[in-house]
Structures are given as structure tokens and as C-alpha cells.
Design an enzyme around this catalytic site. Structure first.
Site, PDB file in Angstrom:
ATOM      1  CB  SER A 138      -0.881   0.009   1.254  1.00 35.31           C
ATOM      2  OG  SER A 138      -1.427   1.288   1.478  1.00 35.31           O
ATOM      3  CB  THR A 139       0.309   4.769  -0.840  1.00 37.60           C
ATOM      4  OG1 THR A 139       0.122   4.656  -2.249  1.00 37.60           O
ATOM      5  CG2 THR A 139       0.988   6.095  -0.530  1.00 37.60           C
ATOM      6  CG  ASN A 140      -1.566   4.229   3.601  1.00 37.15           C
ATOM      7  OD1 ASN A 140      -1.335   5.183   2.855  1.00 37.15           O
ATOM      8  ND2 ASN A 140      -2.791   3.851   3.919  1.00 37.15           N
ATOM      9  CB  THR A 185      31.122  36.748  28.895  1.00 34.48           C
ATOM     10  OG1 THR A 185      31.647  37.730  29.806  1.00 34.48           O
ATOM     11  CG2 THR A 185      31.993  35.494  28.952  1.00 34.48           C
ATOM     12  CB  SER A 316      29.737  47.897  -1.855  1.00 35.80           C
ATOM     13  OG  SER A 316      28.934  49.050  -2.070  1.00 35.80           O
ATOM     14  CB  SER A 317      26.790  48.262  -6.614  1.00 39.83           C
ATOM     15  OG  SER A 317      25.803  48.840  -5.769  1.00 39.83           O
ATOM     16  CE  LYS A 322      30.376  47.633   3.398  1.00 37.53           C
ATOM     17  NZ  LYS A 322      29.805  46.298   3.509  1.00 37.53           N
TER      18      LYS A 322
END
Length: 497
Positions: A138-140, A185, A316-317, A322
Site C-alpha cells: 500500500s502507499t501507506n 562574554t 558593494s556596487s 568593500k
């Protein structure tokens, strides 16, 4: 074209197609993600392995004649070798608890088996997708078993990728073992450590999660083949479950076992929830590591600037020169996706009703995405980032020498009160801790140099109580009991130190 028939009537199917009418209707019904089940080859291979094992079991039980049975086995072997996958075209998310996926497999295998027997595709009177390829199934029980087998295979691939990343961090830990830096911390200076210790932690974290992944994989080696529709085994031979599991173990090489209660196993998706939870744990921890890498490399002038990540593309454009931490960023995003997928798996598992969960297709889709993307994220992080990390040694040493956190190492020798006074003055004046300790005559130059050796700053060490003895280091037991009484608490009668 060829004509095929189902309970809804006749439909024309392309003559060259190995799929049939059930697959055609499902492809029309479920246009959701645009991702076909063939995108998950481990699932297709698992389905073929199950159909092969079922055919062999049915031959052994005398339920399927050898001629048709061996043709089915041969067709399954071809699918497992990577052939015909393009004919598995059902959308990954589908209604019907996976029935469309099971039908797709039955039809492709049946039509290829017909060809091997010398018959035309669609000549189901000679070999039928449901009556022969799907015999005793069965699929199941087929679909969840296929999902488990495919997930087991995928988890092995993920564990291997995690190990590659773990070893990369371990190599960096060794490379940076002598690089002194300040630990933090709550983003505040804490105490010294080595950069090697920091990177070793990442290797340990990944190693721990590899173990959790292995434990979770054990849960999905229990299958429900032989359950058929709801777990009662209706329409199957009493010995079928045992025999099909035997053949499936031989075919897959996996240590599979039949669930002790097939009714429970058919409806319970708890193992998938467990696996998804481990994937979420891995995602959370890898994302935390990437957060650290981005923070430690921030700058280069106005940030921590403790490590350098390899430059892999312009950042960066508009801002020339960067460079951005794009590799950790993409891994972060994979982690966010995996965390979301875990919620999907959780809700789908919860939504099952009575003897079946109808939502296993979205569980499968979510798990396969999580495993695949995590695997690629680990490999990308190792290759494009971790291997090329370098340390800014001078910057790290200068931070240690200028940090007020050094006073913590001196606390056992000069006492908390004196250490606090030194810290306050160092913070107010910008002067160094060592300089102030010398000026106040709290320690000799020789003792100060010994305490502040890098190897003594980054590991436990034997100490000698300061002048005034133990009482100079912490309140007496009597004073602590008195404090408790003043606070309205019952005085402590157990060890307090």
C-alpha cells in the site's frame, strides 16, 4: 499517444512516456512548488529498492510468477542506477498521503518491465502497475519506508560534509594555538584565551552534532513494510513483512528492522520529528559559528578585526574596496530555512488523524531540503571560507595587553578588592593593568611576569593565597550564614565554598 483508463475514464498519455494515467492526473492536479520528486534521487532510488524487494518476496512466496517478477526486478535495478528518473514528475508537495508518488513508481517500473518482456508500454493486461508491481503493498507502507531509506542515505552524506567542516576548524585550531586573544562574554572583555581554543570549540560543536545525527538515524531504520493499508497487513501473506524486510536489507545495505507494531508505525511520524529536530540543532549551532566569524572579522578598521575571511567577491556596487562576509551570510540563511522546515515537519506530524498521516509529502520535502542545503552549506563554508581564514596576531596581542580583563587572572594573587580598584583605575585612566599593579606594589615584577605568561592565562594553574590567607579571598562561612539570615533565608547547613 496511447490511451489509458482509470476510475475517472480514459486519458491519452504520450506514447514514449513510462508514466501512466495516474501520474498524468496527479501532475495536472498538483502544480505547487514546481519541484518534481525526481529532484530527490534518493527518494526515487528508495522507491525502486522497495519495489524490487517486494517483487523478490512475492516470488519467494509463490505469489508472483518468475517471468514478471524478474522483469520488475530488472526495471528497478535500472531506476536505482539513475535511469528513467525524468519520468518521476509528480510535484514534491501533493495531496493523497504520497499515493501519487507510489503510483508514479508503479507505472514507470511496470512500463519498463513490459518493454523488457517484449511488450508495448501500457499493455497492462500482461503486467499491471497495481496488481503486480504494487503486489502486497500500500502507499501507506511504501511511502514512509521510502522516506526513511532516503533520509538515512541523505543523513550519511550530511554527516560526511559536517566532518569535512569539523576537520577544517580543527586544522585552524592547531594553526592558531599560540595566538593569544581576549575572550568575551556578553560582548564585553572577559579573560584571555587563544584563538586556537576558540576554533577548537567549533570543531567540538560539529563533532557533537555528528553524534546526535547518528542517534537520530537509528530511529528511522525501523520500517512498516507489510503494514499495507493501516497496519493490519490485509492483502499480504503472513510471512511477507519478514521476507520483504530481508530482501530490502540486502538491496540497500541498511540495518533495517520491521516495527513491532505495524498499526502504530503506520500512523506515527515521531521519528521524522526527531530527525528534523536534530537538523534544527545543527542549523542553530552552525549559524552561531557564522555569527562569530562575521563578528570577529568585522572592520577592517572600525570593527573587531581579529581575523580575516578570504575575499571571494566585491562587496558593494557603491563603496569601492568593500568586501563582505558573504559565505557566512549564506550559511546563516540556510540555517533560517532549516529552522522553518522543522516547524513545518512538526505541524505536519501533529496533523495526522487516526490510522494515517496524510501529510508525509511535505515532511519529505522539508527534510530533503534541510539535509541537502545543510550539506552544501557545510561544504561551501569549509571550501570558500574556513580554509582561508588568517589571524591578525598583532591586533589580538595588543587587545590582550590593553584589556582590563587581565585583572581577573590577578584576582587570586592580589584579592578581589585590590583587583577591583586596579580595574576601576585602568578603565578611568586608560592605563594598563600590569603597569598599575607594579605601581601599587601588589606583585613583584617576576611574579607578575609569571602570572601573565600566555600559557598561564589560558589554562588552570596552581595559586598561592594572598597575604591575609583565605579570609582575604572570600567571606567566612559565619559571615555568609549571617547574610542569609539577614535576607530572611534559612541559614545554609551544607558546604558553601
Amino acid at each position: 499517444m496511447r490511451t489509458e483508463h482509470d476510475l475517472l475514464g480514459d486519458r491519452e498519455v504520450p506514447a514514449e512516456a513510462y508514466y501512466g494515467v495516474h501520474t498524468l492526473r496527479a501532475a495536472e492536479n498538483f502544480r505547487i512548488t514546481g519541484i518534481a520528486i525526481s529532484s530527490y534521487p534518493q527518494l526515487i532510488n528508495a522507491l525502486a529498492a522497495i519495489k524490487q524487494a517486494a517483487a523478490l518476496a512475492n516470488i519467494e512466496l509463490g505469489l508472483l510468477d518468475d517471468s514478471r517478477g524478474q522483469a520488475i526486478v530488472a526495471a528497478c535495478k535500472e531506476v536505482r542506477a539513475g535511469k528513467l528518473h525524468e519520468h518521476f514528475l509528480i510535484d514534491a508537495i501533493q495531496g493523497g498521503a504520497g499515493t501519487s508518488t507510489n503510483m508514479n513508481a508503479n507505472e514507470v517500473i511496470a512500463n519498463r518491465a513490459l518493454e523488457l518482456l517484449g511488450h508495448a508500454k501500457g499493455d497492462y493486461a500482461r503486467l499491471h502497475p497495481n496488481e503486480h508491481v504494487n503486489m502486497s503493498q500500500s502507499t501507506n507502507d511504501v511511502y514512509p519506508t521510502a522516506l526513511k531509506i532516503a533520509t538515512c542515505r541523505s543523513l550519511r552524506d550530511l554527516a560526511a560534509a559536517m566532518d569535512i567542516l569539523r576537520l577544517a576548524f580543527a586544522r585552524k585550531a592547531d594553526e592558531f594555538k599560540d595566538v593569544l586573544k581576549m575572550g568575551r562574554t556578553q560582548l564585553q572583555d572577559a579573560v584571555p584565551m587563544t584563538l586556537g581554543q576558540e576554533f577548537h570549540t567549533y570543531a567540538v560543536m560539529l563533532g557533537e552534532d555528528q553524534e546526535r545525527l547518528h542517534e537520530a538515524a537509528l530511529l528511522i531504520q525501523e520500517i512498516n513494510m507489510g503494514a499495507t493499508a493501516i497496519g493490519t497487513g490485509i492483502a499480504s501473506h503472513p510471512a511477507y513483512a519478514r521476507i520483504v524486510c530481508k530482501h530490502l536489507i540486502a538491496i540497500t545495505g541498511l540495518p533495517l528492522m520491521t516495527a513491532p507494531d505495524l498499526v502504530e508505525a503506520t500512523q506515527d511520524c515521531g521519528a521524522f520529528v526527531q530527525v528534523s529536530g536534530v537538523l534544527k540543532r545543527i542549523a542553530v549551532k552552525i549559524s552561531k559559528i557564522c555569527n562569530d566569524l562575521r563578528l570577529l572579522s568585522s572592520g577592517p578598521r572600525a570593527g573587531f578585526n581579529e581575523i580575516n575571511l578570504p575575499a571571494v567577491q566585491a562587496g558593494s556596487s557603491i563603496m569601492p574596496g568593500k568586501v563582505n562576509p558573504v559565505i557566512p551570510e549564506v550559511v546563516n540563511q540556510v540555517a533560517f530555512e532549516v529552522i522553518g522546515n522543522d516547524l513545518t515537519v512538526t505541524m505536519a506530524a501533529e496533523a495526522g488523524q487516526l490510522q494515517l498521516n496524510a501529510f508525509e509529502p511535505v515532511i519529505a520535502h522539508s527534510l530533503f531540503k534541510s539535509v541537502s542545503h545543510l550539506r552544501q552549506a557545510c561544504l561551501t563554508l569549509e571550501e570558500r571560507c574556513v580554509n582561508g581564514i588568517t589571524a591578525n596576531r598583532e591586533r589580538l596581542l595588543a587587545d590582550v595587553e590593553n584589556s582590563i580583563g587581565l585583572v581577573t587572572a590577578l584576582n587570586p594573587y592580589i584579592g578581589y578588592a585590590a583587583a577591583t580598584a586596579v580595574a576601576i583605575e585602568a578603565h578611568a585612566t586608560g592605563r594598563g593593568v600590569a603597569e598599575l599593579v607594579r605601581e601599587r606594589g601588589l606583585l613583584s615584577d617576576e611574579k607578575l611576569a609569571e602570572v601573565l605568561k600566555p600559557e598561564n592565562l589560558t589554562r588552570p594553574q596552581s595559586i598561592i593565597a594572598p597575604a591575609g590567607g583565605e579570609d582575604a579571598m572570600r567571606p567566612s562561612l559565619r559571615d555568609r550564614r549571617k547574610d542569609c539570615a539577614m535576607d530572611g533565608l534559612r541559614p545554609l547547613t551544607t558546604k558553601l565554598n
